[in-house]
Design a protein around this motif. Sequence first.
Motif, PDB file in Angstrom:
ATOM      1  N   GLN A   2      20.103  31.719  42.004  1.00 26.76           N
ATOM      2  CA  GLN A   2      21.504  31.979  41.592  1.00 26.76           C
ATOM      3  C   GLN A   2      21.242  30.864  40.563  1.00 26.76           C
ATOM      4  N   LEU A   3      22.460  31.064  39.284  1.00 25.99           N
ATOM      5  CA  LEU A   3      22.108  29.991  38.353  1.00 25.99           C
ATOM      6  C   LEU A   3      23.587  29.258  38.487  1.00 25.99           C
ATOM      7  N   GLN A   4      23.691  27.712  38.209  1.00 27.83           N
ATOM      8  CA  GLN A   4      24.599  27.451  37.435  1.00 27.83           C
ATOM      9  C   GLN A   4      25.004  26.512  36.609  1.00 27.83           C
ATOM     10  N   ALA A   5      25.379  26.569  35.044  1.00 21.77           N
ATOM     11  CA  ALA A   5      24.988  25.666  34.191  1.00 21.77           C
ATOM     12  C   ALA A   5      26.475  24.402  34.606  1.00 21.77           C
ATOM     13  N   SER A   6      26.031  23.517  33.905  1.00 25.77           N
ATOM     14  CA  SER A   6      26.824  22.384  34.003  1.00 25.77           C
ATOM     15  C   SER A   6      26.524  22.144  32.603  1.00 25.77           C
ATOM     16  N   ALA A  91      31.048  26.535  22.082  1.00 25.93           N
ATOM     17  CA  ALA A  91      30.731  28.145  22.501  1.00 25.93           C
ATOM     18  C   ALA A  91      31.105  28.163  24.308  1.00 25.93           C
ATOM     19  N   VAL A  92      30.221  28.275  25.339  1.00 26.48           N
ATOM     20  CA  VAL A  92      30.091  28.779  26.364  1.00 26.48           C
ATOM     21  C   VAL A  92      28.838  28.923  26.341  1.00 26.48           C
ATOM     22  N   TYR A  93      28.343  27.994  27.278  1.00 24.79           N
ATOM     23  CA  TYR A  93      26.675  28.125  27.341  1.00 24.79           C
ATOM     24  C   TYR A  93      26.452  28.856  28.818  1.00 24.79           C
ATOM     25  N   TYR A  94      25.684  29.532  28.311  1.00 25.04           N
ATOM     26  CA  TYR A  94      24.858  29.994  30.341  1.00 25.04           C
ATOM     27  C   TYR A  94      23.689  29.794  30.279  1.00 25.04           C
ATOM     28  N   CYS A  95      23.493  29.618  31.668  1.00 23.75           N
ATOM     29  CA  CYS A  95      22.289  30.201  31.572  1.00 23.75           C
ATOM     30  C   CYS A  95      21.284  31.005  32.670  1.00 23.75           C
ATOM     31  N   ASN A  96      19.716  31.994  32.966  1.00 25.75           N
ATOM     32  CA  ASN A  96      20.190  32.830  33.392  1.00 25.75           C
ATOM     33  C   ASN A  96      18.527  33.086  33.441  1.00 25.75           C
ATOM     34  N   VAL A  97      17.552  34.012  34.367  1.00 27.74           N
ATOM     35  CA  VAL A  97      16.588  34.359  33.649  1.00 27.74           C
ATOM     36  C   VAL A  97      16.261  35.467  32.712  1.00 27.74           C
ATOM     37  N   THR A 111      29.510  26.787  31.008  1.00 27.96           N
ATOM     38  CA  THR A 111      30.070  25.471  30.670  1.00 27.96           C
ATOM     39  C   THR A 111      30.282  25.814  28.860  1.00 27.96           C
ATOM     40  N   GLN A 112      31.483  24.863  29.094  1.00 26.54           N
ATOM     41  CA  GLN A 112      32.077  24.642  28.091  1.00 26.54           C
ATOM     42  C   GLN A 112      31.900  23.639  26.963  1.00 26.54           C
TER      43      GLN A 112
END
Length: 117
Positions: A2-6, A91-97, A111-112
Amino acid sequence: VQLQASGGGLVQTGDSLRLSCVASGRSFSSYTVAWFRQAPGKEREFVAHISYGGGSTVDADSVKGRFTISRDDAKKSGYLQMNGLKPEDTAVYYCNVDTGVGPGLPWGQGTQVTVSS
């Protein structure tokens, strides 16, 4: 995994921010990690990705020369250094694979990032 952006925040035009993406679980190092963003009223779009091992990166044209993606597999973390921010980067930024045909995990909260003019 699982990935969490900040790391987002409110900044002014021309400022910089560094976003972080922290992974839980195993096998982070074997994934291509990507950043996406979604501006208000728009579809989510690809920003950048970095291959497993960090050997190659791809950036969207809109961020080339301003954003830099990196990773630290020992810390199970990915980063997005954003310089020269513009209001259109809001924007809201997301990380993913990145599976090669799109994101491979359920979306986290993101993360905004807000850039004022």
